[in-house]
Write a protein that holds these residues in place. Structure first.
Motif: not given
Length: 88
Positions: A38-39, A41, A44, A69, A71, A74
């Motif tokens: 999930g770090t 983007r 994904r 996410t 972050s 993000d």
């Protein structure tokens, strides 16, 4: 209004079962799932497909915010992108 679900796990030995069941119970008819961190983007792709597709008036649903996410920046970007197109 249509609900679209997003499920994510970080490693290949994890599964989406709990997330997908919760998203179905919440009323999501379409669920996109992926196994990726999930770090970043850019990694994904299923999330990006949802963000590109989600029409005005529809809603993106996640079981937990950390599945969307890791972050805050993000998260803010995603929320602004959804709001900008009239989605939730």
């Amino acid at each position: 209004m249509t609900l679209f679900g997003y499920a994510r796990v970080s490693t290949t030995d994890q599964d989406f079962g709990i997330q997908e069941a919760a998203l179905r119970a919440a009323g999501c008819q379409t669920i996109r799932s992926e196994k990726t961190s999930g770090t970043e983007r850019g990694a994904r792709t299923e999330l990006q497909i949802l963000l590109d597709f989600l029409p005005a008036g529809d809603t993106l649903v996640v079981r937990r915010i950390d599945r969307l996410t890791k972050s805050m920046t993000d998260l803010q970007d995603i929320v602004h992108e959804l709001k900008g197109r009239g989605a939730h």
